[in-house]
Design a protein around this motif. Structure first.
Motif, short mmCIF file in Angstrom:
data_model
loop_
_atom_site.label_atom_id
_atom_site.label_comp_id
_atom_site.label_asym_id
_atom_site.label_seq_id
_atom_site.Cartn_x
_atom_site.Cartn_y
_atom_site.Cartn_z
N THR A 79 -2.81 2.75 -17.79
CA THR A 79 -2.46 3.99 -17.11
C THR A 79 -1.24 3.70 -16.26
O THR A 79 -1.22 2.73 -15.50
CB THR A 79 -3.62 4.51 -16.23
N VAL A 80 -0.20 4.51 -16.42
CA VAL A 80 1.06 4.32 -15.70
C VAL A 80 1.09 5.26 -14.50
O VAL A 80 0.86 6.46 -14.63
CB VAL A 80 2.27 4.58 -16.62
N PHE A 81 1.38 4.68 -13.34
CA PHE A 81 1.52 5.42 -12.10
C PHE A 81 2.95 5.30 -11.62
O PHE A 81 3.68 4.39 -12.02
CB PHE A 81 0.58 4.84 -11.02
N ALA A 82 3.38 6.23 -10.76
CA ALA A 82 4.72 6.18 -10.18
C ALA A 82 4.61 6.32 -8.67
O ALA A 82 3.74 7.02 -8.16
CB ALA A 82 5.60 7.29 -10.74
N ALA A 83 5.51 5.63 -8.00
CA ALA A 83 5.60 5.71 -6.54
C ALA A 83 7.02 5.36 -6.13
O ALA A 83 7.78 4.78 -6.90
CB ALA A 83 4.60 4.76 -5.88
N SER A 84 7.35 5.71 -4.90
CA SER A 84 8.67 5.39 -4.36
C SER A 84 8.49 4.44 -3.19
O SER A 84 7.54 4.57 -2.40
CB SER A 84 9.33 6.69 -3.89
N ALA B 148 0.88 -1.16 0.00
CA ALA B 148 0.00 0.00 0.00
C ALA B 148 0.92 1.21 0.00
O ALA B 148 1.60 1.47 0.99
CB ALA B 148 -0.90 0.00 1.22
N LEU B 149 0.99 1.92 -1.12
CA LEU B 149 1.94 3.02 -1.28
C LEU B 149 1.23 4.36 -1.24
O LEU B 149 0.24 4.57 -1.93
CB LEU B 149 2.68 2.88 -2.61
N ASP B 150 1.77 5.26 -0.43
CA ASP B 150 1.27 6.63 -0.39
C ASP B 150 1.95 7.45 -1.48
O ASP B 150 3.05 7.14 -1.91
CB ASP B 150 1.60 7.28 0.97
N GLY B 151 1.29 8.48 -1.92
CA GLY B 151 1.90 9.40 -2.86
C GLY B 151 2.02 8.87 -4.28
O GLY B 151 2.89 9.29 -5.03
N MET B 152 1.16 7.95 -4.66
CA MET B 152 1.21 7.43 -6.03
C MET B 152 0.75 8.52 -6.99
O MET B 152 -0.25 9.19 -6.75
CB MET B 152 0.34 6.19 -6.15
N THR B 153 1.48 8.70 -8.07
CA THR B 153 1.21 9.76 -9.03
C THR B 153 0.85 9.16 -10.39
O THR B 153 1.55 8.27 -10.88
CB THR B 153 2.46 10.64 -9.22
N GLU B 154 -0.21 9.65 -10.98
CA GLU B 154 -0.57 9.25 -12.33
C GLU B 154 0.37 9.96 -13.31
O GLU B 154 0.57 11.17 -13.21
CB GLU B 154 -2.02 9.64 -12.62
N LEU B 155 0.93 9.21 -14.26
CA LEU B 155 1.88 9.78 -15.21
C LEU B 155 1.30 9.96 -16.61
O LEU B 155 1.21 11.07 -17.11
CB LEU B 155 3.13 8.90 -15.30
N PHE B 156 0.95 8.87 -17.26
CA PHE B 156 0.52 8.90 -18.67
C PHE B 156 -0.10 7.55 -19.01
O PHE B 156 -0.14 6.65 -18.18
CB PHE B 156 1.71 9.20 -19.60
N GLU B 157 -0.57 7.43 -20.23
CA GLU B 157 -1.12 6.17 -20.71
C GLU B 157 -0.22 5.60 -21.80
O GLU B 157 0.42 6.35 -22.55
CB GLU B 157 -2.52 6.37 -21.29
N ILE B 158 -0.18 4.27 -21.86
CA ILE B 158 0.49 3.56 -22.94
C ILE B 158 -0.49 2.53 -23.48
O ILE B 158 -1.48 2.21 -22.82
CB ILE B 158 1.81 2.87 -22.46
N GLN B 159 -0.21 2.04 -24.67
CA GLN B 159 -1.11 1.05 -25.26
C GLN B 159 -0.34 -0.22 -25.57
O GLN B 159 0.72 -0.18 -26.19
CB GLN B 159 -1.76 1.60 -26.53
N ASP B 160 -0.87 -1.34 -25.11
CA ASP B 160 -0.28 -2.64 -25.37
C ASP B 160 -0.94 -3.19 -26.63
O ASP B 160 -2.01 -3.80 -26.57
CB ASP B 160 -0.49 -3.57 -24.18
N LEU B 161 -0.31 -2.97 -27.76
CA LEU B 161 -0.89 -3.35 -29.05
C LEU B 161 -1.00 -4.85 -29.24
O LEU B 161 -1.77 -5.31 -30.08
CB LEU B 161 -0.07 -2.73 -30.19
N THR B 162 -0.25 -5.62 -28.48
CA THR B 162 -0.31 -7.08 -28.65
C THR B 162 -1.20 -7.74 -27.62
O THR B 162 -1.37 -8.95 -27.63
CB THR B 162 1.10 -7.69 -28.56
#
Length: 144
Positions: free
Chosen positions: A92-97, A71-85
Motif C-alpha cells: 500500500t502506497v502512502f504520501a506525505a510531505s 512521525a508525519l501528519d496528514g499521510m494519505t493512502e494512494l493505491f496498491e502496487i505488487q512486488d512480483l519479485t
C-alpha cells in the motif's frame, strides 16, 4: 473502508511512503546490500512488511518511526502496487510531505537517505514496482 483499513489478508503485505518536500523532491532510502532482504543495494521508498495482525496504515507509521524516527501528519493512502519479485507482496502506497533535512534523520536501517528531483529518478537501481508507483504518483500530481 479504505484499502489500508481492511483486515489483514493471507498474502504478504507491506506499506511504503512517498515523502515529498516543498521543492517537489522525493525522499529515497538506499537499502543495505546484504543477503536475505528484499532489494539489497537498491534505492527505494521508506516502509516495510506488515506484522501479523497489522494493517498497512499501522505498518507505515511504525516503519517510519523505526527506520528514521519520523512521525508525519496528514499521510494519505494512494493505491496498491505488487512486488512480483518479492513473494508477490502487495504494497500500500502512502504520501506525505516533509520539509526537513534528511541528513539530520537517524537512519537505523539502510545506508543513506536522499531527496531526488523527479528529473533524477532514472537512478538505475530502483525496484521496478517502486519506480512504477513513483511515476504513477508523479503523473497523478501533474494531471497526466
Amino acid at each position: 473502508m479504505t484499502l489500508a483499513d481492511r483486515p489483514p489478508a493471507a498474502e504478504p503485505r507491506g506499506a511504503v511512503a512517498i515523502i515529498t518536500n516543498g521543492r517537489g523532491e522525493l525522499l529515497l532510502h538506499l537499502r543495505d546490500d546484504i543477503e536475505g532482504i528484499a532489494w539489497p543495494g537498491h534505492w527505494s521508498l521508506l516502509g516495510g512488511s506488515c506484522e501479523p495482525g497489522e494493517i498497512p496504515a499501522q505498518t507505515i507509521v511504525r516503519e517510519l518511526n523505526e527506520e528514521v524516527g519520523l512521525a508525519l501528519d496528514g499521510m494519505t493512502e494512494l493505491f496498491e502496487i505488487q512486488d512480483l519479485t518479492n513473494a508477490n507482496k502487495i504494497l500500500t502506497v502512502f504520501a506525505a510531505s516533509w520539509d526537513g533535512d534528511e541528513t539530520t534523520l537517524e537512519l537505523t536501517e539502510g545506508v543513506k537517505l536522499q531527496f531526488f528531483g523527479p528529473e533524477d529518478l532514472p537512478v538505475p537501481n530502483i525496484p521496478p514496482c517502486i519506480r512504477d508507483g513513483i511515476y504513477r504518483f508523479l503523473n497523478a500530481q501533474s494531471g497526466a
